[in-house]
Enzyme design. Structure first.
Site, short mmCIF file in Angstrom:
data_model
loop_
_atom_site.label_atom_id
_atom_site.label_comp_id
_atom_site.label_asym_id
_atom_site.label_seq_id
_atom_site.Cartn_x
_atom_site.Cartn_y
_atom_site.Cartn_z
N GLU A 44 0.82 -1.22 0.00
CA GLU A 44 0.00 0.00 0.00
C GLU A 44 0.86 1.27 0.00
O GLU A 44 0.34 2.36 -0.26
CB GLU A 44 -0.94 0.01 1.22
CG GLU A 44 -1.97 -1.10 1.17
CD GLU A 44 -2.80 -1.20 2.44
OE1 GLU A 44 -4.02 -1.40 2.33
OE2 GLU A 44 -2.24 -1.07 3.54
N GLY A 113 -12.62 -2.32 1.16
CA GLY A 113 -13.75 -2.94 0.49
C GLY A 113 -14.81 -1.88 0.17
O GLY A 113 -15.09 -1.02 1.01
N MET A 223 -9.91 -1.61 8.09
CA MET A 223 -9.62 -2.11 9.43
C MET A 223 -8.77 -1.16 10.29
O MET A 223 -8.32 -1.56 11.36
CB MET A 223 -8.95 -3.50 9.33
CG MET A 223 -9.82 -4.51 8.60
SD MET A 223 -9.07 -6.13 8.35
CE MET A 223 -9.00 -6.76 10.01
N GLU A 224 -8.53 0.06 9.82
CA GLU A 224 -7.63 0.96 10.57
C GLU A 224 -8.12 2.41 10.69
O GLU A 224 -7.84 3.09 11.70
CB GLU A 224 -6.23 1.00 9.92
CG GLU A 224 -5.48 -0.32 9.88
CD GLU A 224 -5.87 -1.19 8.69
OE1 GLU A 224 -6.48 -0.65 7.73
OE2 GLU A 224 -5.60 -2.40 8.72
N ASP A 247 -11.85 -4.51 -3.45
CA ASP A 247 -12.86 -5.58 -3.44
C ASP A 247 -14.18 -4.95 -3.05
O ASP A 247 -14.23 -3.78 -2.70
CB ASP A 247 -12.44 -6.68 -2.44
CG ASP A 247 -12.32 -6.13 -1.02
OD1 ASP A 247 -13.33 -6.12 -0.30
OD2 ASP A 247 -11.22 -5.70 -0.63
#
Ligand code: SAH
Length: 284
Positions: A44, A113, A223-224, A247
């Site tokens: 990333e 996502g 998630m962060e 995704d």
């Protein structure tokens, strides 16, 4: 507190190893405060650390099992690091960026996502607000609210997020079509709004539909981001989050995530950060 370990690589003058163990290891009194740039996974970050090595050399400081890379990219002083995955990892890393490196602001770059109905793989989402979708102390506190802080939606810094979105728009205008042709995605669109974070990789139609139902304005899930936004809110540090959609958080998500991460994420990150940092470096 253990002393940070310092190593340096790259040949540029003024970046020789420095055995400092001061609380603001990333800066000196005379230098401008750096920008903290972080991602969860190495792909990333694209070529950011290589770009730093070529431009200024890199001073690497190890602290709390993470490597913090200090230098200059496109004229902008930066501290670049990997948080690893999840809210605790992100919160710990941002806290170190603030307290050990005295960063002026934080930018997170990574993949996510897609949740919003118009958000497709290859699009870009810049956060205006961020929320922890798995935080639920109800009935004691409203669902999603951080207990005793009284906040559920943390705002990204308006000016910083605006400059990040402008960099994304420039990337899409200048390279969007070529990017889509190269990667077989549609021409990227830039969305701005709510990003939601939790300690789950969301990968089923049922799970993503539940998120849509609970949070109809959510554009992306990761998630962060909201953990970073909470720490930045508590310390009064401006933050911004940009996510490329790897995704759509459904049953195809694991395969889509892996191929996007390995083949595309770095190219997007390079293109967006180059434009963002160039503008920041030029602003001095
Ligand atoms: N073992 C994996 C872990 C990746 S977890 C690996 O190392 O390859 C997924 C990462 O991408 C997280 O950092 C998260 O922020 C982001 N992400 C992308 N798609 C996601 C989704 N559908 N749900 C949650 N997080 C997602």
């Amino acid at each position: 507190m253990s002393a940070p370990m310092t190593t340096a690589t790259g040949a540029a003058p003024g970046t020789t190893p420095n055995a400092t163990t001061s609380a603001t290891a990333g800066t000196t009194a005379a230098s401008p405060r750096p920008l903290g740039i972080l991602a969860a996974l190495p792909q990333e970050l694209g070529d950011l650390i290589e770009a730093m090595r070529a431009e200024s050399g890199v001073r690497t400081i190890t602290h709390g099992q993470r490597d913090y890379h200090v230098g200059t990219v496109r004229g902008a002083p930066c501290v670049v690091t990997l948080a690893r995955v999840g809210k605790v990892a992100a919160a710990a890393t941002v806290s170190a960026l603030i307290h050990e490196f005295d960063v002026e602001a934080i930018v997170f770059t990574g993949v996510a996502g897609g949740v919003g109905s118009a958000v497709r793989v290859g699009d870009i989402v810049v956060a205006e607000t961020l929320l922890q979708h798995d935080l639920d102390a109800s009935p004691l506190f409203p669902r999603f609210e951080v207990p005793l802080l009284g906040v559920s939606r943390f705002a990204a810094d308006t000016a910083l997020a605006g400059r990040l979105a402008a960099a994304c728009e420039r990337f899409v205008a200048e390279e969007g079509a070529a990017c889509a042709a190269r990667f077989g995605t549609r021409e990227p669109r830039v969305h701005r709004g709510l990003i939601v974070s939790g300690d789950q990789f969301v990968a089923s139609a049922a799970a993503v539909n539940a998120l849509r139902e609970a949070l109809p304005d959510a554009l992306a899930v990761e998630m962060e981001g909201a953990a970073i936004a909470q720490v930045c809110y508590e310390y009064g540090v401006p933050c911004a989050v940009v996510r490329t959609i790897s995704d759509t958080a459904d049953d195809h998500a694991p395969a889509s995530f892996v191929s996007f991460l390995t083949e595309i994420a770095g190219a997007y990150s390079n293109a967006i950060l180059a434009r963002f940092l160039e503008a920041r470096g030029a602003a001095g």
